[in-house]
Write a protein that holds these residues in place. Structure first.
Motif, PDB file in Angstrom:
ATOM      1  N   LEU A 254       0.817  -1.208   0.000  1.00  0.00           N
ATOM      2  CA  LEU A 254       0.000   0.000   0.000  1.00  0.00           C
ATOM      3  C   LEU A 254       0.854   1.263   0.000  1.00  0.00           C
ATOM      4  O   LEU A 254       0.594   2.210  -0.749  1.00  0.00           O
ATOM      5  N   MET A 255       1.889   1.263   0.836  1.00  0.00           N
ATOM      6  CA  MET A 255       2.721   2.457   0.989  1.00  0.00           C
ATOM      7  C   MET A 255       3.899   2.488   0.012  1.00  0.00           C
ATOM      8  O   MET A 255       4.657   3.460  -0.020  1.00  0.00           O
ATOM      9  N   GLU A 256       4.083   1.362  -0.734  1.00  0.00           N
ATOM     10  CA  GLU A 256       5.214   1.225  -1.654  1.00  0.00           C
ATOM     11  C   GLU A 256       6.535   1.436  -0.917  1.00  0.00           C
ATOM     12  O   GLU A 256       7.429   2.148  -1.366  1.00  0.00           O
ATOM     13  N   ARG A 257       6.609   0.773   0.229  1.00  0.00           N
ATOM     14  CA  ARG A 257       7.801   0.869   1.081  1.00  0.00           C
ATOM     15  C   ARG A 257       7.837  -0.387   1.934  1.00  0.00           C
ATOM     16  O   ARG A 257       6.833  -0.783   2.509  1.00  0.00           O
ATOM     17  N   SER A 258       8.973  -1.035   2.027  1.00  0.00           N
ATOM     18  CA  SER A 258       9.060  -2.322   2.710  1.00  0.00           C
ATOM     19  C   SER A 258       9.059  -2.172   4.226  1.00  0.00           C
ATOM     20  O   SER A 258       9.823  -1.382   4.775  1.00  0.00           O
ATOM     21  N   PHE A 259       8.181  -2.939   4.889  1.00  0.00           N
ATOM     22  CA  PHE A 259       8.138  -2.990   6.354  1.00  0.00           C
ATOM     23  C   PHE A 259       8.328  -4.440   6.779  1.00  0.00           C
ATOM     24  O   PHE A 259       7.465  -5.283   6.539  1.00  0.00           O
ATOM     25  N   SER A 260       9.447  -4.724   7.411  1.00  0.00           N
ATOM     26  CA  SER A 260       9.712  -6.090   7.859  1.00  0.00           C
ATOM     27  C   SER A 260       9.368  -6.294   9.328  1.00  0.00           C
ATOM     28  O   SER A 260       9.425  -7.414   9.832  1.00  0.00           O
ATOM     29  N   SER A 261       8.993  -5.220  10.022  1.00  0.00           N
ATOM     30  CA  SER A 261       8.654  -5.320  11.432  1.00  0.00           C
ATOM     31  C   SER A 261       7.670  -4.222  11.804  1.00  0.00           C
ATOM     32  O   SER A 261       7.519  -3.219  11.088  1.00  0.00           O
ATOM     33  N   VAL A 262       6.998  -4.413  12.935  1.00  0.00           N
ATOM     34  CA  VAL A 262       6.086  -3.383  13.438  1.00  0.00           C
ATOM     35  C   VAL A 262       6.861  -2.115  13.766  1.00  0.00           C
ATOM     36  O   VAL A 262       6.359  -0.999  13.578  1.00  0.00           O
ATOM     37  N   GLN A 263       8.089  -2.280  14.229  1.00  0.00           N
ATOM     38  CA  GLN A 263       8.911  -1.114  14.568  1.00  0.00           C
ATOM     39  C   GLN A 263       9.164  -0.240  13.335  1.00  0.00           C
ATOM     40  O   GLN A 263       9.116   0.994  13.418  1.00  0.00           O
ATOM     41  N   GLU A 264       9.406  -0.874  12.198  1.00  0.00           N
ATOM     42  CA  GLU A 264       9.619  -0.107  10.970  1.00  0.00           C
ATOM     43  C   GLU A 264       8.348   0.634  10.563  1.00  0.00           C
ATOM     44  O   GLU A 264       8.401   1.787  10.132  1.00  0.00           O
ATOM     45  N   LEU A 265       7.206  -0.036  10.696  1.00  0.00           N
ATOM     46  CA  LEU A 265       5.937   0.619  10.369  1.00  0.00           C
ATOM     47  C   LEU A 265       5.684   1.785  11.321  1.00  0.00           C
ATOM     48  O   LEU A 265       5.188   2.838  10.905  1.00  0.00           O
ATOM     49  N   ASN A 266       6.046   1.608  12.575  1.00  0.00           N
ATOM     50  CA  ASN A 266       5.848   2.676  13.550  1.00  0.00           C
ATOM     51  C   ASN A 266       6.741   3.879  13.252  1.00  0.00           C
ATOM     52  O   ASN A 266       6.318   5.034  13.404  1.00  0.00           O
ATOM     53  N   ARG A 267       7.957   3.628  12.807  1.00  0.00           N
ATOM     54  CA  ARG A 267       8.835   4.740  12.437  1.00  0.00           C
ATOM     55  C   ARG A 267       8.254   5.501  11.246  1.00  0.00           C
ATOM     56  O   ARG A 267       8.312   6.735  11.191  1.00  0.00           O
ATOM     57  N   TYR A 268       7.687   4.761  10.313  1.00  0.00           N
ATOM     58  CA  TYR A 268       7.063   5.405   9.162  1.00  0.00           C
ATOM     59  C   TYR A 268       5.853   6.230   9.608  1.00  0.00           C
ATOM     60  O   TYR A 268       5.631   7.343   9.109  1.00  0.00           O
ATOM     61  N   ARG A 269       5.076   5.682  10.540  1.00  0.00           N
ATOM     62  CA  ARG A 269       3.933   6.420  11.082  1.00  0.00           C
ATOM     63  C   ARG A 269       4.382   7.760  11.658  1.00  0.00           C
ATOM     64  O   ARG A 269       3.756   8.804  11.418  1.00  0.00           O
ATOM     65  N   LYS A 270       5.480   7.754  12.395  1.00  0.00           N
ATOM     66  CA  LYS A 270       5.987   8.988  12.991  1.00  0.00           C
ATOM     67  C   LYS A 270       6.445   9.967  11.914  1.00  0.00           C
ATOM     68  O   LYS A 270       6.238  11.183  12.037  1.00  0.00           O
ATOM     69  N   GLU A 271       7.049   9.449  10.856  1.00  0.00           N
ATOM     70  CA  GLU A 271       7.482  10.321   9.753  1.00  0.00           C
ATOM     71  C   GLU A 271       6.284  11.040   9.122  1.00  0.00           C
ATOM     72  O   GLU A 271       6.320  12.258   8.899  1.00  0.00           O
ATOM     73  N   ILE A 272       5.242  10.257   8.840  1.00  0.00           N
ATOM     74  CA  ILE A 272       4.062  10.839   8.203  1.00  0.00           C
ATOM     75  C   ILE A 272       3.378  11.834   9.139  1.00  0.00           C
ATOM     76  O   ILE A 272       2.952  12.920   8.716  1.00  0.00           O
ATOM     77  N   THR A 273       3.300  11.497  10.414  1.00  0.00           N
ATOM     78  CA  THR A 273       2.668  12.395  11.385  1.00  0.00           C
ATOM     79  C   THR A 273       3.429  13.710  11.489  1.00  0.00           C
ATOM     80  O   THR A 273       2.828  14.797  11.520  1.00  0.00           O
ATOM     81  N   GLN A 274       4.750  13.615  11.529  1.00  0.00           N
ATOM     82  CA  GLN A 274       5.567  14.835  11.588  1.00  0.00           C
ATOM     83  C   GLN A 274       5.395  15.677  10.335  1.00  0.00           C
ATOM     84  O   GLN A 274       5.349  16.904  10.400  1.00  0.00           O
ATOM     85  N   ARG A 275       5.253  15.007   9.192  1.00  0.00           N
ATOM     86  CA  ARG A 275       5.053  15.735   7.949  1.00  0.00           C
ATOM     87  C   ARG A 275       3.709  16.471   7.954  1.00  0.00           C
ATOM     88  O   ARG A 275       3.603  17.613   7.508  1.00  0.00           O
ATOM     89  N   LEU A 276       2.690  15.823   8.466  1.00  0.00           N
ATOM     90  CA  LEU A 276       1.386  16.456   8.564  1.00  0.00           C
ATOM     91  C   LEU A 276       1.414  17.649   9.525  1.00  0.00           C
ATOM     92  O   LEU A 276       0.839  18.705   9.250  1.00  0.00           O
ATOM     93  N   GLN A 277       2.103  17.469  10.640  1.00  0.00           N
ATOM     94  CA  GLN A 277       2.190  18.547  11.617  1.00  0.00           C
ATOM     95  C   GLN A 277       2.959  19.740  11.060  1.00  0.00           C
ATOM     96  O   GLN A 277       2.592  20.900  11.297  1.00  0.00           O
TER      97      GLN A 277
END
Length: 292
Positions: A254-277
């Motif tokens: 969906l995101m066109e970015r590889s996530f091999s762990s929940v931690q990686e997905l969580n880091r991506y979540r923080k990136e997107i949230t910071q971008r929105l903010q």
């Protein structure tokens, strides 16, 4: 619109309750009282598609395409409840849920962000697909095995349909949709860290009814789900990992970015949230930051 295409796809593989369930293969010696009780609990749980549909229609009033798709999802989910009840009616009629027991799980859900709810139910379909596959292995009675295998395939198809709507949401809402999906994805892929099963029917959805505001809490036996998962179908770490892997795999697509762990997905979540903010702070158009 996605609805016309999804309708055709799901219609083409729809099963018939009379013709496609091997009722004549029933073997009474292979069904225990304990197993039959779990069929009743799942029949009532599946009935909760009714309040879930009411929630979807209310919270997606501005999206007629998705709301129309609910006609298909609702029909098939209620059919799941019906086939489980038909099994009990034929073979264990004393366990057939009463109308009052079914109605008990129909209550209003609090309004929630539609994008997060969409992702929540997408993950719920993945989890339920795996639960039902494991249930089919646990049962030895041929008819209920076939029923759970049939329901598992339906849940997988429903997950695929939700994924189509998630892709569409990303085209329409961009970072806002990505942030919502990543946020819920982290939650739903972290079941190993929680004391409860992470599925929409086991989450609190009406603050005014707390603590009886989950579907599971309103069943005749509120404790049955944990017993079913832990001791009966033994949904262990191996199976839980399969759920996590499917969530991460689909998030990667969906995101066109590889996530091999929940931690990686969580880091991506923080990136997107910071971008929105940052966009909101700069007065960016359409920014609607989610909590970190």
């Amino acid at each position: 619109m996605l609805y016309p295409e999804l309708f055709k796809q799901l219609e083409s593989v729809r099963w018939n309750m009379d013709k496609d369930i091997p009722w004549d293969k029933f073997d009474a010696a292979k069904l225990t009282d304990e197993q039959a009780q779990t069929v009743k609990m799942n029949a009532i749980t599946e009935w909760s598609a009714l309040p879930a549909t009411e929630m979807f229609l209310r919270d997606n009033r501005g999206d007629s395409d998705f709301s129309a798709f609910m006609s298909v999802w609702f029909f098939e989910e209620q059919k799941h409840s019906l086939v489980l009840m038909e099994y009990l009616r034929r073979f264990r009629p004393e366990l057939l849920p009463t109308e009052a027991e079914l109605h008990e799980v129909r209550f209003e859900f609090d309004p929630a962000p539609p994008l997060e709810t969409l992702m929540l139910h997408f993950c719920g379909e993945i989890r339920l697909n795996h639960w039902y596959r494991r249930a089919a292995e646990w049962h030895s009675e041929p008819v209920i095995k076939a029923i759970y295998e049939t329901l598992a395939r339906d849940e997988a198809r429903h997950g695929g349909a939700y994924l189509r709507y998630m892709k569409r949401a990303m085209q329409k809402f961009g970072d806002e949709a990505q942030a919502a999906f990543a946020k819920v994805g982290v939650l739903m892929a972290s079941a190993r860290r929680t004391a409860q099963a992470l599925h929409p029917t086991n989450l609190h959805v009406n603050a005014s009814l707390f603590p009886r505001d989950t579907i599971q809490s309103r069943l005749p036996d509120p404790a049955w789900l944990e017993e079913w998962l832990d001791k009966q179908i033994q949904f262990d770490a191996v199976w839980e990992n399969k759920v996590v892997e499917r969530i991460l795999h689909n998030m990667s697509l969906l995101m066109e970015r590889s996530f091999s762990s929940v931690q990686e997905l969580n880091r991506y979540r923080k990136e997107i949230t910071q971008r929105l903010q940052a966009a909101a702070a700069a007065g960016g158009a359409g920014a609607n930051p989610l909590p970190a």
